[in-house]
Scaffold this motif. Structure first.
Motif, mmCIF file in Angstrom:
data_model
loop_
_atom_site.group_PDB
_atom_site.id
_atom_site.type_symbol
_atom_site.label_atom_id
_atom_site.label_comp_id
_atom_site.label_asym_id
_atom_site.label_seq_id
_atom_site.Cartn_x
_atom_site.Cartn_y
_atom_site.Cartn_z
ATOM 1 N N LEU A 117 0.937 -1.098 0.010
ATOM 2 C CA LEU A 117 -0.057 -0.100 0.149
ATOM 3 C C LEU A 117 0.857 1.186 -0.158
ATOM 4 C CD1 LEU A 117 -2.521 -1.095 2.592
ATOM 5 C CD2 LEU A 117 -2.686 -1.479 0.152
ATOM 6 N N ARG A 118 0.385 2.280 -0.679
ATOM 7 C CA ARG A 118 0.979 3.490 -0.817
ATOM 8 C C ARG A 118 0.767 4.422 0.458
ATOM 9 N NH1 ARG A 118 2.896 0.722 -5.236
ATOM 10 N NH2 ARG A 118 4.110 2.192 -6.251
ATOM 11 N N LYS A 119 -0.565 4.163 1.194
ATOM 12 C CA LYS A 119 -1.053 4.724 2.177
ATOM 13 C C LYS A 119 -1.625 3.919 3.181
ATOM 14 C CE LYS A 119 -2.484 9.100 -0.079
ATOM 15 N NZ LYS A 119 -3.925 9.839 -0.484
ATOM 16 N N ASP A 120 -1.039 3.970 4.445
ATOM 17 C CA ASP A 120 -1.459 3.192 5.376
ATOM 18 C C ASP A 120 -1.084 3.781 6.689
ATOM 19 O OD1 ASP A 120 -2.358 0.969 6.811
ATOM 20 O OD2 ASP A 120 -0.832 -0.349 6.569
ATOM 21 N N ASN A 121 -2.152 4.408 7.491
ATOM 22 C CA ASN A 121 -1.954 4.916 8.655
ATOM 23 C C ASN A 121 -2.566 4.104 9.725
ATOM 24 O OD1 ASN A 121 -0.052 7.079 7.828
ATOM 25 N ND2 ASN A 121 -1.939 8.664 7.393
ATOM 26 N N THR A 122 -2.208 3.227 10.084
ATOM 27 C CA THR A 122 -2.885 2.289 11.144
ATOM 28 C C THR A 122 -1.710 1.851 12.178
ATOM 29 O OG1 THR A 122 -2.425 0.293 9.744
ATOM 30 C CG2 THR A 122 -4.511 1.392 9.519
ATOM 31 N N GLY A 123 -1.235 2.929 13.087
ATOM 32 C CA GLY A 123 -0.432 2.861 14.167
ATOM 33 C C GLY A 123 0.913 3.174 13.765
ATOM 34 N N TYR A 124 1.752 2.804 14.477
ATOM 35 C CA TYR A 124 3.129 3.261 14.475
ATOM 36 C C TYR A 124 3.860 2.623 13.306
ATOM 37 C CZ TYR A 124 2.497 4.545 19.484
ATOM 38 O OH TYR A 124 2.215 4.938 20.612
ATOM 39 N N GLY A 180 3.078 10.089 12.394
ATOM 40 C CA GLY A 180 2.289 9.244 12.117
ATOM 41 C C GLY A 180 1.763 8.744 13.606
ATOM 42 N N SER A 181 2.454 9.085 14.648
ATOM 43 C CA SER A 181 2.111 8.435 16.108
ATOM 44 C C SER A 181 0.994 9.386 16.632
ATOM 45 C CB SER A 181 3.430 8.493 16.836
ATOM 46 O OG SER A 181 3.870 9.750 17.237
ATOM 47 N N GLU A 182 0.301 10.188 16.107
ATOM 48 C CA GLU A 182 -0.629 11.139 16.569
ATOM 49 C C GLU A 182 -0.754 11.481 17.905
ATOM 50 O OE1 GLU A 182 -4.255 8.782 15.875
ATOM 51 O OE2 GLU A 182 -3.722 8.287 13.684
ATOM 52 N N GLY A 183 0.407 11.988 18.231
ATOM 53 C CA GLY A 183 0.661 12.611 19.629
ATOM 54 C C GLY A 183 0.723 11.587 20.658
ATOM 55 N N THR A 184 0.713 10.317 20.334
ATOM 56 C CA THR A 184 0.823 9.225 21.646
ATOM 57 C C THR A 184 2.350 8.989 22.089
ATOM 58 O OG1 THR A 184 0.970 7.484 20.120
ATOM 59 C CG2 THR A 184 -1.279 8.193 20.862
ATOM 60 N N LEU A 185 3.223 9.488 21.413
ATOM 61 C CA LEU A 185 4.624 9.208 21.768
ATOM 62 C C LEU A 185 5.341 10.631 22.340
ATOM 63 C CD1 LEU A 185 5.790 6.704 19.110
ATOM 64 C CD2 LEU A 185 5.069 6.212 21.463
ATOM 65 N N ALA A 186 4.867 11.448 21.935
ATOM 66 C CA ALA A 186 5.750 12.896 22.051
ATOM 67 C C ALA A 186 4.952 14.066 21.574
ATOM 68 C CB ALA A 186 7.095 12.818 21.647
ATOM 69 N N VAL A 187 5.586 15.433 21.436
ATOM 70 C CA VAL A 187 5.086 16.483 21.084
ATOM 71 C C VAL A 187 5.950 16.924 19.632
ATOM 72 C CG1 VAL A 187 4.123 18.940 21.308
ATOM 73 C CG2 VAL A 187 4.047 17.276 23.215
ATOM 74 N N ILE A 188 5.390 16.743 18.685
ATOM 75 C CA ILE A 188 6.106 17.377 17.684
ATOM 76 C C ILE A 188 6.266 19.136 17.623
ATOM 77 C CG2 ILE A 188 6.580 17.782 15.064
ATOM 78 C CD1 ILE A 188 5.201 14.782 14.628
ATOM 79 N N THR A 189 7.453 19.611 17.818
ATOM 80 C CA THR A 189 7.594 20.751 17.979
ATOM 81 C C THR A 189 8.194 21.723 16.781
ATOM 82 O OG1 THR A 189 9.608 20.720 19.092
ATOM 83 C CG2 THR A 189 7.563 21.075 20.423
ATOM 84 N N GLU A 195 -5.222 7.581 4.928
ATOM 85 C CA GLU A 195 -4.659 9.041 5.610
ATOM 86 C C GLU A 195 -5.093 9.831 6.442
ATOM 87 O OE1 GLU A 195 -4.965 11.406 1.810
ATOM 88 O OE2 GLU A 195 -7.049 11.467 1.815
ATOM 89 N N HIS A 196 -6.224 9.187 6.992
ATOM 90 C CA HIS A 196 -6.895 9.833 8.186
ATOM 91 C C HIS A 196 -6.488 9.426 9.541
ATOM 92 C CE1 HIS A 196 -10.561 10.960 5.512
ATOM 93 N NE2 HIS A 196 -9.426 11.548 5.019
ATOM 94 N N GLY A 197 -5.826 8.374 9.804
ATOM 95 C CA GLY A 197 -5.263 7.800 11.094
ATOM 96 C C GLY A 197 -6.216 7.072 11.817
ATOM 97 N N ILE A 198 -5.756 6.854 13.242
ATOM 98 C CA ILE A 198 -6.625 6.063 14.028
ATOM 99 C C ILE A 198 -7.495 6.819 14.992
ATOM 100 C CG2 ILE A 198 -6.421 4.119 15.841
ATOM 101 C CD1 ILE A 198 -5.830 3.229 12.918
ATOM 102 N N GLY A 199 -6.902 7.777 15.797
ATOM 103 C CA GLY A 199 -7.527 8.672 16.792
ATOM 104 C C GLY A 199 -8.444 7.817 17.766
ATOM 105 N N ALA A 200 -9.535 8.254 18.051
ATOM 106 C CA ALA A 200 -10.393 7.458 19.007
ATOM 107 C C ALA A 200 -11.390 6.845 18.208
ATOM 108 C CB ALA A 200 -11.355 8.524 19.732
ATOM 109 N N LEU A 201 -11.381 7.407 16.869
ATOM 110 C CA LEU A 201 -12.592 6.848 16.017
ATOM 111 C C LEU A 201 -12.240 5.303 15.556
ATOM 112 C CD1 LEU A 201 -15.288 7.503 14.273
ATOM 113 C CD2 LEU A 201 -13.624 7.990 12.201
ATOM 114 N N LYS A 202 -11.141 4.987 15.369
ATOM 115 C CA LYS A 202 -10.829 3.763 14.673
ATOM 116 C C LYS A 202 -9.867 2.854 15.894
ATOM 117 C CE LYS A 202 -11.470 4.933 9.824
ATOM 118 N NZ LYS A 202 -10.684 5.078 8.521
#
Lengths: 466, 466
Positions: free
Chosen positions: A181-188, B196-205, B424-431
């Motif tokens: 996949l070219r896009k896969d944002n499911t976790g680290y 891609g870690s959605e703020g769960t590991l550190a704060v990107i500054t 491309e949208h990630g996991i967050g709370a939703l997924k």
């Protein structure tokens, strides 16, 4: 020994080597490291790797994973303790699948890079990773070290050419991340963590690689430039004119090409000696005529602007090969000239020229008579900035005495200019101390925390990198 | 409250908000999540972020980091407990430096994407990341979620556009990884772990971003195709003819464009209604004439081969904008049509057509009358595969009853075809539940081990992703 019996049962006794003639596995490519393996184990499948890793975990046997054993930093040979198993993946050399419509290929980690390139070419597709050792290095090793090479400017490092990964974890489990996949944002992004980790976190057993359409034509040219500043200006002009069609931009110092002229006089050099020679490569989607017209227009502009003093465009594939052959002959010519001190460094491209001016001068002050062999992938800011001992000295003795000081001077300067002390070769055993000294405490803490989390027993390639 | 006093002392009382009117921070973009923050804290610098994170660690206050708050999966708003601090980085909006010769830019994380694009354009350079929310999303958020968008085919996701990163760790320390290097193999790639870690590991500054030369011309075209199979064949043809010049390849289903026609009748649609419409974009290094000639030759071949039935090449920038406007209006037209079930999925490009045929049929069998709104970044295998309730039903009630079942059907099918349930949208709370159910146990164990190693107190965006 129970462990040995277990491992023989897993891979077959014929594939567990523990005789005396293991030099091909125990000695590194540059012959700087010669270790002693507990045994060489050659699994044939991912399942066999999991079983071997579990047996090693149970008996606390450290694992050094090896592909083509062409690494340059001593990361793929055992230490001299005789306690480390050498896990050789070269029997795992299957092209698993090619998906032309998805532009991907899945392969075993032990496939030789050239085999991967050829499998792609057979479908009229391109796997662009290309480097000197491609006839014997494996794709698993390329990924474990995030190999670079000559096409990075356009296609990125090995990391950027890998969409999916299969690894055996330190616990002996399979992580199947073989996505195309070219896009896969499911976790680290586990893939990017394992890529470049030099076997210290897991064993890479398979990969899904990106393919590209074959270009319609490839153009190659040489240009003579007076300074690294002009070479950088030529790079900017070429990037602006050719965009992503510019696939190679190599620079060769006059002294480096002089060594080639001296030791390989039969190699034709299209341009007369000059301060710097740039090799440009262009991959065109249209035609050879289009490629050559663009190249000629580019070089004409560069001549008009005084950026280059002379140029030669390859009129045939053979001429193009000759140009690349010049570039590739520099390391060999260096070897013939005698032992030398190698630095695989990267800099911001904007800092390359100032770095070289300052560091050349500092080296010549500190180590009078040393000869600076400077060449590399200027398009990526990656220089092979090597130091040849003064003419007439005993090179081995000189290296023993001065190599650490030369390294310190060069790497200190690299740091001052915002660069990297290992651009594409990695850390391994060779630069482990540099890593410990030159990375920030925060970075080292993060890396050690990750290492401990994923390899709590510390059995994956211990003594390398961290 | 001691923590609050500490934080006020760090960032100034004016930048700690704890009143009632915090909806802009506490509610997500899609209005699916409305939380309650302990306070909103707005640091102005990386140093202030470190101090805030340390105060939070000392008092065990969980941290939700927010940029432009345009995320689509509820990863950037606090939960309803009132115990989580909302760390808003929008005051950190400085372009730190542009290095044109190195083609890089260093920025604060709170810079708005459009600001970054404009800063690049002011130097005649291109920062290619582009997506619908670019006027308000921040680059820190783009990196924390590895944003995709419309230029991924050529330039990659946000991940591929980032050379260096600065983060504040969970321990409140700064990792300065702000390198502008194209090659740097010195240890684990921490950058890709944080991206891609959605703020769960550190704060990107902060980040160092890749820039590109501006293309000389951009060509845009629409083409009518009869099937997704033909759309994929057209993609292959375009990739082969245009190589890396092909920068966009979007597909729009007939029903999706029908909704646009219905709700935005003032928008001119250059092609008559058809099963699928493809939007192609080409970035040319030479000239507009060259771009158009290549485009016309490509479309002519596609017509001859019967891959397309009709096509329109934009003759002006305005026409090109109209074409993109059509594409961008689909989500809005969907909203006007009423609540719907969104799926941001990726598939191997070779599997897109079979997936859609099979899943369309299964959905229509299981949920008679649903309307399939299918569009997206076909060049990346990324579909926005959305389901609109049947005409005449109470959409809210329908979603309450059927959304989970629809999701299960779609994500099961995605898995069967080797795809991703979040492209491309990630996991967050939703997924988060999808991640826990659909990722392998090995992958989840690895992710949890990393999370625990880098955030042992579990204070970084708890309840999201893992």
């Amino acid at each position: 020994m129970i462990w040995l019996d277990e491992v023989r049962a897993i891979v077959g006794a014929a594939h567990v080597l523990d005789g005396d003639d293991l030099a091909a596995y125990e000695q590194d490519w540059r012959k700087r490291y010669r270790g002693r393996a507990l045994a060489v184990v050659r699994p044939a499948s991912t399942q066999e790797v999991t079983a071997v890793v579990r047996a090693c975990a149970a008996h606390r046997v450290p694992i050094v994973t090896q592909g083509g054993n062409t690494g340059l930093v001593g990361a793929s040979v055992p230490d001299s303790s005789g306690t480390q198993v050498l896990l050789s993946l070269t029997r795992m050399n299957r092209i698993r699948a090619i998906d032309a419509a998805n532009l991907t290929m899945s392969v075993d980690a032990g496939c030789v890079l050239q085999q991967v390139q050829e499998a792609a070419a057979a479908q009229d597709l391109l796997f662009p990773l290309s480097l000197a050792a491609e006839g014997s290095c494996t794709i698993g090793g390329n990924l474990a070290t995030n190999a670079g090479g000559t096409q990075v400017l356009r296609y990125g490092n090995a990391r950027e050419l890998c969409l999916g990964l299969e690894v055996v974890t330190a616990a002996g489990e399979v992580w199947d991340g073989l996505t195309g996949l070219r896009k896969d944002n499911t976790g680290y992004d586990l893939r990017h963590l394992f890529i470049g980790s030099e076997g210290t976190l897991a064993v890479i057993t398979g990969a899904t690689l990106k393919l590209y359409p074959q270009p319609a034509a490839t153009g190659t040219a040489l240009a003579a430039v007076a300074s690294l500043d002009d070479a950088v200006a030529l790079l900017q002009l070429a990037q602006s004119r050719l965009g992503p069609s510019l696939t190679g931009f190599e620079v060769m110092g006059g002294y480096a090409l002089g060594l080639v002229r001296q030791h390989f006089p039969q190699l034709a050099q299209p341009l007369p000696p000059c301060a710097w020679t740039v090799l440009l490569e262009q991959s065109d989607s249209e035609s050879m005529a289009h490629a050559q017209a663009l190249f000629e227009a580019l070089l004409e502009t560069a001549l008009e602007r005084g950026l280059i003093s002379d140029a030669a465009v390859a009129a045939s594939l053979e001429q193009a090969k000759t140009m690349w052959h010049l570039r590739e002959s520099i390391p060999l010519a260096q070897s013939i000239e005698g032992p030398n001190i190698k630095h695989d460094i990267a800099l911001p491209i904007s800092a390359v020229s100032a770095f070289a001016a300052s560091t050349d001068a500092a080296l010549l002050r500190a180590f009078p008579g040393v000869r600076l062999v400077n060449f590399g992938h200027l398009g990526d800011g990656n220089l092979h900035y090597n130091v040849q001992p003064p003419i007439g000295t005993d090179a081995d003795a000189y290296l023993r005495e001065f190599e650490p000081q030369v390294n310190t001077l060069v790497y200190d300067a690299v740091g001052q200019f915002g660069g990297s002390f290992s651009a594409e070769h990695g850390i391994g055993a060779l630069k482990r101390n540099e890593l410990a000294q030159r990375k920030s405490a925060v970075a080292l803490d993060l890396m050690r925390a990750i290492k401990h989390a994923l390899d709590p027993l510390g059995l994956m390639n211990p003594g390398r990198m961290l």
